[in-house]
Design a protein around this motif. Structure first.
Motif, PDB file in Angstrom:
ATOM      1  N   TYR A  47      -4.220  -5.194 -53.446  1.00 16.81           N
ATOM      2  CA  TYR A  47      -5.414  -6.033 -53.504  1.00 16.81           C
ATOM      3  C   TYR A  47      -5.702  -6.390 -54.968  1.00 16.81           C
ATOM      4  CZ  TYR A  47      -6.530  -4.129 -48.840  1.00 16.81           C
ATOM      5  OH  TYR A  47      -6.507  -3.766 -47.532  1.00 16.81           O
ATOM      6  N   PRO A  48      -6.217  -7.594 -55.227  1.00 14.59           N
ATOM      7  CA  PRO A  48      -6.661  -7.883 -56.582  1.00 14.59           C
ATOM      8  C   PRO A  48      -7.867  -6.998 -56.892  1.00 14.59           C
ATOM      9  CG  PRO A  48      -7.376  -9.622 -55.095  1.00 14.59           C
ATOM     10  CD  PRO A  48      -6.499  -8.696 -54.303  1.00 14.59           C
ATOM     11  N   CYS A  49      -7.950  -6.530 -58.124  1.00 21.05           N
ATOM     12  CA  CYS A  49      -9.085  -5.674 -58.470  1.00 21.05           C
ATOM     13  C   CYS A  49      -9.442  -5.856 -59.928  1.00 21.05           C
ATOM     14  CB  CYS A  49      -8.777  -4.213 -58.172  1.00 21.05           C
ATOM     15  SG  CYS A  49      -7.713  -3.413 -59.378  1.00 21.05           S
ATOM     16  N   ILE A  50     -10.556  -5.254 -60.305  1.00 24.62           N
ATOM     17  CA  ILE A  50     -10.934  -5.165 -61.705  1.00 24.62           C
ATOM     18  C   ILE A  50     -11.136  -3.693 -62.040  1.00 24.62           C
ATOM     19  CG2 ILE A  50     -11.876  -7.487 -61.950  1.00 24.62           C
ATOM     20  CD1 ILE A  50     -14.665  -6.296 -61.636  1.00 24.62           C
ATOM     21  N   ARG A  51     -10.854  -3.383 -63.297  1.00 26.33           N
ATOM     22  CA  ARG A  51     -10.975  -2.017 -63.798  1.00 26.33           C
ATOM     23  C   ARG A  51     -11.815  -2.015 -65.061  1.00 26.33           C
ATOM     24  NH1 ARG A  51      -5.546   1.345 -63.425  1.00 26.33           N
ATOM     25  NH2 ARG A  51      -4.620   0.501 -61.556  1.00 26.33           N
ATOM     26  N   TYR A  56     -10.981  -7.030 -53.954  1.00 27.22           N
ATOM     27  CA  TYR A  56     -11.203  -8.044 -52.932  1.00 27.22           C
ATOM     28  C   TYR A  56     -10.197  -7.816 -51.817  1.00 27.22           C
ATOM     29  CZ  TYR A  56     -11.499 -12.422 -50.458  1.00 27.22           C
ATOM     30  OH  TYR A  56     -11.651 -13.352 -49.463  1.00 27.22           O
ATOM     31  N   ASP A  57     -10.691  -7.617 -50.597  1.00 29.56           N
ATOM     32  CA  ASP A  57      -9.832  -7.434 -49.427  1.00 29.56           C
ATOM     33  C   ASP A  57      -9.574  -8.807 -48.828  1.00 29.56           C
ATOM     34  OD1 ASP A  57      -8.677  -6.962 -46.944  1.00 29.56           O
ATOM     35  OD2 ASP A  57     -10.034  -5.316 -46.433  1.00 29.56           O
ATOM     36  N   ASP A  58      -8.404  -9.356 -49.115  1.00 34.82           N
ATOM     37  CA  ASP A  58      -8.113 -10.715 -48.666  1.00 34.82           C
ATOM     38  C   ASP A  58      -7.932 -10.820 -47.159  1.00 34.82           C
ATOM     39  OD1 ASP A  58      -5.724  -9.341 -48.803  1.00 34.82           O
ATOM     40  OD2 ASP A  58      -4.616 -10.950 -49.774  1.00 34.82           O
ATOM     41  N   LYS A  59      -7.603  -9.741 -46.500  1.00 37.82           N
ATOM     42  CA  LYS A  59      -7.460  -9.785 -45.030  1.00 37.82           C
ATOM     43  C   LYS A  59      -8.825  -9.911 -44.350  1.00 37.82           C
ATOM     44  CE  LYS A  59      -3.197  -7.148 -45.041  1.00 37.82           C
ATOM     45  NZ  LYS A  59      -3.096  -6.528 -46.353  1.00 37.82           N
ATOM     46  N   GLU A  65     -17.353   0.954 -44.029  1.00 36.75           N
ATOM     47  CA  GLU A  65     -16.446   1.896 -44.682  1.00 36.75           C
ATOM     48  C   GLU A  65     -15.168   1.165 -45.078  1.00 36.75           C
ATOM     49  OE1 GLU A  65     -15.999   4.876 -41.638  1.00 36.75           O
ATOM     50  OE2 GLU A  65     -17.525   6.132 -42.590  1.00 36.75           O
ATOM     51  N   PHE A  66     -14.647   1.493 -46.236  1.00 31.07           N
ATOM     52  CA  PHE A  66     -13.375   0.953 -46.677  1.00 31.07           C
ATOM     53  C   PHE A  66     -12.324   1.975 -46.291  1.00 31.07           C
ATOM     54  CE2 PHE A  66     -10.181   0.327 -50.153  1.00 31.07           C
ATOM     55  CZ  PHE A  66      -9.724  -0.903 -49.715  1.00 31.07           C
ATOM     56  N   ALA A  67     -11.474   1.594 -45.373  1.00 33.04           N
ATOM     57  CA  ALA A  67     -10.495   2.533 -44.828  1.00 33.04           C
ATOM     58  C   ALA A  67      -9.136   1.868 -44.667  1.00 33.04           C
ATOM     59  CB  ALA A  67     -10.986   3.088 -43.499  1.00 33.04           C
ATOM     60  N   PRO A  68      -8.476   1.560 -45.785  1.00 30.98           N
ATOM     61  CA  PRO A  68      -7.138   0.987 -45.643  1.00 30.98           C
ATOM     62  C   PRO A  68      -6.197   1.998 -45.002  1.00 30.98           C
ATOM     63  CG  PRO A  68      -7.569   1.568 -47.924  1.00 30.98           C
ATOM     64  CD  PRO A  68      -8.842   1.796 -47.162  1.00 30.98           C
ATOM     65  N   ALA A  69      -5.406   1.553 -44.090  1.00 34.85           N
ATOM     66  CA  ALA A  69      -4.454   2.417 -43.376  1.00 34.85           C
ATOM     67  C   ALA A  69      -5.148   3.584 -42.679  1.00 34.85           C
ATOM     68  CB  ALA A  69      -3.366   2.918 -44.326  1.00 34.85           C
ATOM     69  N   GLY A  70      -6.448   3.424 -42.338  1.00 37.70           N
ATOM     70  CA  GLY A  70      -7.164   4.433 -41.565  1.00 37.70           C
ATOM     71  C   GLY A  70      -7.790   5.558 -42.368  1.00 37.70           C
ATOM     72  N   LYS A  71      -7.561   5.632 -43.678  1.00 42.19           N
ATOM     73  CA  LYS A  71      -8.143   6.680 -44.507  1.00 42.19           C
ATOM     74  C   LYS A  71      -9.415   6.143 -45.161  1.00 42.19           C
ATOM     75  CE  LYS A  71      -7.132   9.721 -48.421  1.00 42.19           C
ATOM     76  NZ  LYS A  71      -8.276   9.629 -49.219  1.00 42.19           N
ATOM     77  N   VAL A  72     -10.553   6.783 -44.864  1.00 45.23           N
ATOM     78  CA  VAL A  72     -11.835   6.357 -45.416  1.00 45.23           C
ATOM     79  C   VAL A  72     -11.957   6.841 -46.863  1.00 45.23           C
ATOM     80  CG1 VAL A  72     -14.351   6.592 -45.241  1.00 45.23           C
ATOM     81  CG2 VAL A  72     -12.975   6.364 -43.173  1.00 45.23           C
ATOM     82  N   PHE A  73     -12.328   5.921 -47.742  1.00 42.85           N
ATOM     83  CA  PHE A  73     -12.579   6.239 -49.138  1.00 42.85           C
ATOM     84  C   PHE A  73     -14.097   6.349 -49.298  1.00 42.85           C
ATOM     85  CE2 PHE A  73      -8.353   4.805 -49.149  1.00 42.85           C
ATOM     86  CZ  PHE A  73      -7.744   5.156 -50.339  1.00 42.85           C
ATOM     87  N   ARG A  74     -14.599   7.560 -49.496  1.00 43.60           N
ATOM     88  CA  ARG A  74     -16.045   7.792 -49.443  1.00 43.60           C
ATOM     89  C   ARG A  74     -16.833   7.136 -50.566  1.00 43.60           C
ATOM     90  NH1 ARG A  74     -18.381  11.544 -52.546  1.00 43.60           N
ATOM     91  NH2 ARG A  74     -17.049  12.830 -53.827  1.00 43.60           N
TER      92      ARG A  74
END
Length: 125
Positions: A44-48, A57-60, A84-93
């Motif tokens: 995903y494109p991101c900023i740091r 940004y979640d383009d999907k 919740e943001f959970a790419p591939a089913g893993k939730v990032f708290r």
């Protein structure tokens, strides 16, 4: 439709180009700070900030994704503002997806994410 207008409805549920344009516009505004730069995170494109992820940004899904304190993420999910943001089913708290294309909301959450990233830098997390 102007770039920063709220989208009432869309045939494309992901928000399409309007959401990505808004993400690019708002994150461009943060690049005045030399510690903030563009990158990618899990494709995903991101900023740091100083190498630490702060937004993506979640383009999907056409969603802004921001890193915030866990309590704030829980509040945004509880109120229905975020998911919740959970790419591939893993939730990032400490990550929340914001599907509503709202310039003011996104701008405010990006500011919160920058503050959170700065806090974690000073705390050595």
């Amino acid at each position: 439709m102007p770039r920063n207008a709220k989208r009432a409805s869309s045939p494309d549920p992901s928000g399409g180009d309007d959401a990505r344009d808004l993400y690019d516009e708002l994150t461009d505004d943060l690049l005045y700070d030399p510690a903030i730069g563009r990158s990618t995170m899990m494709g995903y494109p991101c900023i740091r900030l100083a190498g630490r992820f702060l937004a993506s940004y979640d383009d999907k899904a056409g969603s802004l994704v921001v890193k915030l304190p866990g309590e704030r993420v829980a509040e945004l999910v509880r109120t229905g503002t975020g998911a919740e943001f959970a790419p591939a089913g893993k939730v990032f708290r400490e990550w929340v997806a914001i599907p509503t294309i709202d310039p003011d909301l996104w701008r405010g959450l990006l500011a919160e994410a920058v503050t959170f990233a700065r806090t974690t830098l000073t705390q050595g997390r």
